[in-house]
Motif scaffolding. Sequence first.
Motif, PDB file in Angstrom:
ATOM      1  N   ARG A 197       2.208   1.816  -3.389  1.00 52.91           N
ATOM      2  CA  ARG A 197       1.158   2.278  -4.449  1.00 52.91           C
ATOM      3  C   ARG A 197       0.983   3.563  -4.316  1.00 52.91           C
ATOM      4  NH1 ARG A 197      -3.468  -1.852  -4.229  1.00 52.91           N
ATOM      5  NH2 ARG A 197      -1.867  -3.440  -4.268  1.00 52.91           N
ATOM      6  N   ARG A 198       0.624   4.249  -2.780  1.00 54.95           N
ATOM      7  CA  ARG A 198       0.668   5.409  -2.527  1.00 54.95           C
ATOM      8  C   ARG A 198       1.845   6.218  -3.337  1.00 54.95           C
ATOM      9  NH1 ARG A 198      -1.048   6.385   3.163  1.00 54.95           N
ATOM     10  NH2 ARG A 198      -2.636   5.100   2.618  1.00 54.95           N
ATOM     11  N   ARG A 199       2.788   5.799  -2.849  1.00 51.18           N
ATOM     12  CA  ARG A 199       4.120   6.634  -3.270  1.00 51.18           C
ATOM     13  C   ARG A 199       4.074   6.691  -4.733  1.00 51.18           C
ATOM     14  NH1 ARG A 199       9.114   4.633  -0.317  1.00 51.18           N
ATOM     15  NH2 ARG A 199       8.508   4.970   1.844  1.00 51.18           N
ATOM     16  N   ARG A 200       3.763   5.706  -5.675  1.00 50.18           N
ATOM     17  CA  ARG A 200       3.620   5.931  -6.978  1.00 50.18           C
ATOM     18  C   ARG A 200       2.779   6.877  -7.760  1.00 50.18           C
ATOM     19  NH1 ARG A 200       3.696   0.623 -10.692  1.00 50.18           N
ATOM     20  NH2 ARG A 200       5.656   0.179  -9.584  1.00 50.18           N
ATOM     21  N   ARG A 201       1.492   6.635  -6.855  1.00 50.90           N
ATOM     22  CA  ARG A 201       0.589   7.620  -7.222  1.00 50.90           C
ATOM     23  C   ARG A 201       1.087   9.322  -6.986  1.00 50.90           C
ATOM     24  NH1 ARG A 201      -3.591   4.789  -5.049  1.00 50.90           N
ATOM     25  NH2 ARG A 201      -3.447   5.915  -3.223  1.00 50.90           N
ATOM     26  N   GLN A 202       1.531   9.307  -6.050  1.00 50.14           N
ATOM     27  CA  GLN A 202       2.182  10.747  -5.736  1.00 50.14           C
ATOM     28  C   GLN A 202       3.183  11.122  -6.841  1.00 50.14           C
ATOM     29  OE1 GLN A 202       3.584  10.199  -1.642  1.00 50.14           O
ATOM     30  NE2 GLN A 202       1.608  10.779  -0.629  1.00 50.14           N
ATOM     31  N   GLN A 221       0.899  -1.361  -0.046  1.00 51.14           N
ATOM     32  CA  GLN A 221       0.108  -0.167   0.026  1.00 51.14           C
ATOM     33  C   GLN A 221       0.770   1.196  -0.158  1.00 51.14           C
ATOM     34  OE1 GLN A 221      -2.840  -0.640   3.086  1.00 51.14           O
ATOM     35  NE2 GLN A 221      -4.427  -1.608   1.821  1.00 51.14           N
ATOM     36  N   LEU A 263       3.333  10.128  -9.671  1.00 48.39           N
ATOM     37  CA  LEU A 263       2.734  10.304 -10.944  1.00 48.39           C
ATOM     38  C   LEU A 263       2.060  11.569 -11.051  1.00 48.39           C
ATOM     39  CD1 LEU A 263       0.976   6.613 -11.912  1.00 48.39           C
ATOM     40  CD2 LEU A 263       2.354   8.101 -13.303  1.00 48.39           C
ATOM     41  N   ASP A 264       1.346  11.714  -9.733  1.00 52.51           N
ATOM     42  CA  ASP A 264       0.779  13.163  -9.787  1.00 52.51           C
ATOM     43  C   ASP A 264       1.816  14.319  -9.798  1.00 52.51           C
ATOM     44  OD1 ASP A 264      -1.392  12.089  -9.388  1.00 52.51           O
ATOM     45  OD2 ASP A 264      -1.676  12.217  -7.247  1.00 52.51           O
TER      46      ASP A 264
END
Lengths: 343, 244
Positions: free
Chosen positions: A314-319, A311, A321-322
């Motif tokens: 995944r969160r780091r990757r989303r960040q 998790q 990407l953002d």
Amino acid sequence: MTRLRGAGPIAFFAVLASLPSFNLAHWTINLLIFTLMFAVMSSAWNLVGGFAGYPSLGHAAFFGIGAYAEALWFSHHPVSSGYEPFLLLPAIGLLAVVIGLPVGAVAMRTRTDVFAIVTITLLFVVQGLAFNLHGITGGSQGLAIPPAPFPAATYDRPFYYVLVGLLALAMAVTFAAMRSKVGLSLAALRGDEDKARGIGIRVTGVKLLAFAVSVGLTAMVGAVWAYYEGFIYPQFAVDPLITIAMVLMTFLGGRATLWGPVLGAFILESAQQYLAYQLGGSQVYLIAYALVFLLIMLLLPRGILPTVQDQIRRRRRRQALDSGSPTLTQPANAAATAGGGQA
Amino acid sequence: MTALLEVTDMTKVFGGVRAVDGCSFTVEPHTVTALIGPNGSGKTTLFNMVTGYLGPDSGRVRFAGQDVTGVDAGTLYRRGLSRTFQQARVIPQLSVLENLVAAGGYSWRQLLTTRRVGRADRDRAGQLLEEFRLSHVADLLASELSYGQRKLLEFAAVLMSDPTLVLLDEPTAGVNPVMIDTMERHIRERHEAGITFLIVEHDMSFVMRLCDPVIVLDQGKRIFSGVPSEVQANALVLDAYLGS
């Protein structure tokens, strides 16, 4: 980063080492001793069942071998200072390695479910021997070890510290494996053993190494247990429930992680004892225990640590990407090196 | 010049099926040799025997002047004989970089004393990642790659040990036309750098462009070996593929 990484284990072991000086109630120390035993054994099991991906159900056989080796030696040799049984531990570990190597060499020709069945057969063979070799094991009457001449008030402490030491050893071995190419080889063979063979990985060698170290550690815990209990009987020294506990704790905390088995042992052992205490002597506590386990498996099916790591990743990757940062793939690497990946 | 790989009289029987039946062939150094044949002609079985995955019932394999019959796959790999699989097998839960590093063919001393992914490994793998244009996915898990990328990764990984002979099992199967060209370019580059290839392939135009000589198997036997231009004219080969 490196400094931070070292801080966790140091703090953990500092807390463990200082716990007895708080004059904890006897039952607390007793609970901690059993928790530590299972933490060491789960960590040991994790080397084979987690990193190599070979779900051994026979580890309790080596626990029993360690217990009987300890009891046999001290039914013929005196205990004077009380520390001699601990000095025997390295020899017992080595004995288990010597027995474990040929056993592993045969058993590890099979994989997954077949390996589990072969190893659980080993467990019952050893239990059968313990019951029936009356001349050596005393059969169902068991064997006794003379009690340690430690003062009653601090009787548990030597056992406790030895187990803290064994846990440090088990975790150091695990950490060394993860950081070296042995860990990489184990991860590769867990992922696809036939492919791993074809890329020059010493498949047989590294999995036997993991098995040998694992059963050696397990036997040492068995020896400490025998000395702590004072009496050993076949049905408790070679007990399928011990095998099951190692597996469950490792699965709960997270396979192929450094802290997973330790976390699993602390949660399950204390939950079991607490529920037994709260719900009394009836078997209701076992149902509650199973319920706790089912809930966790339902919510975190791959174990606590891998799920949490995933998790975070995944969160780091989303960040990433953002923000469009180029470090998009960094967390993947962190997770892979920390956990050795998840099967 | 002596052959790099010499297969003599290989036979493998599965139950009543003679998968490979007294097959002999050689691979000369610095060639890109193709091994073709209809489905079930024994190509993959032969691959498995040559690379130590399967013990032959009879016959010998010589590699680089030494008899290697029955030598296990890992040892052969460390001696310079690499292979890939039909299905693009990579280690799914390792990162792309780790997949490369794992394939380094290490000694026990290196296994026990060097870091999981050390600086030298990173450099070495980094060159391959660049060559195969996989640098941008280096830290992804191999399971997150596309099928074509996995094929490239598998190919790149077996180059980690500086092999002399690489056996590719259907390098173009299941990948898009652009990727087929990419694969072809990589094989050519590596061939120029001195690596010998033995390739099982069904894509005939790929074989005709790239390979020389061509060996044709049918029902476990070699029925032809020679230059690609003669293959299509050979009556036995046409028979094997089209039936008489």
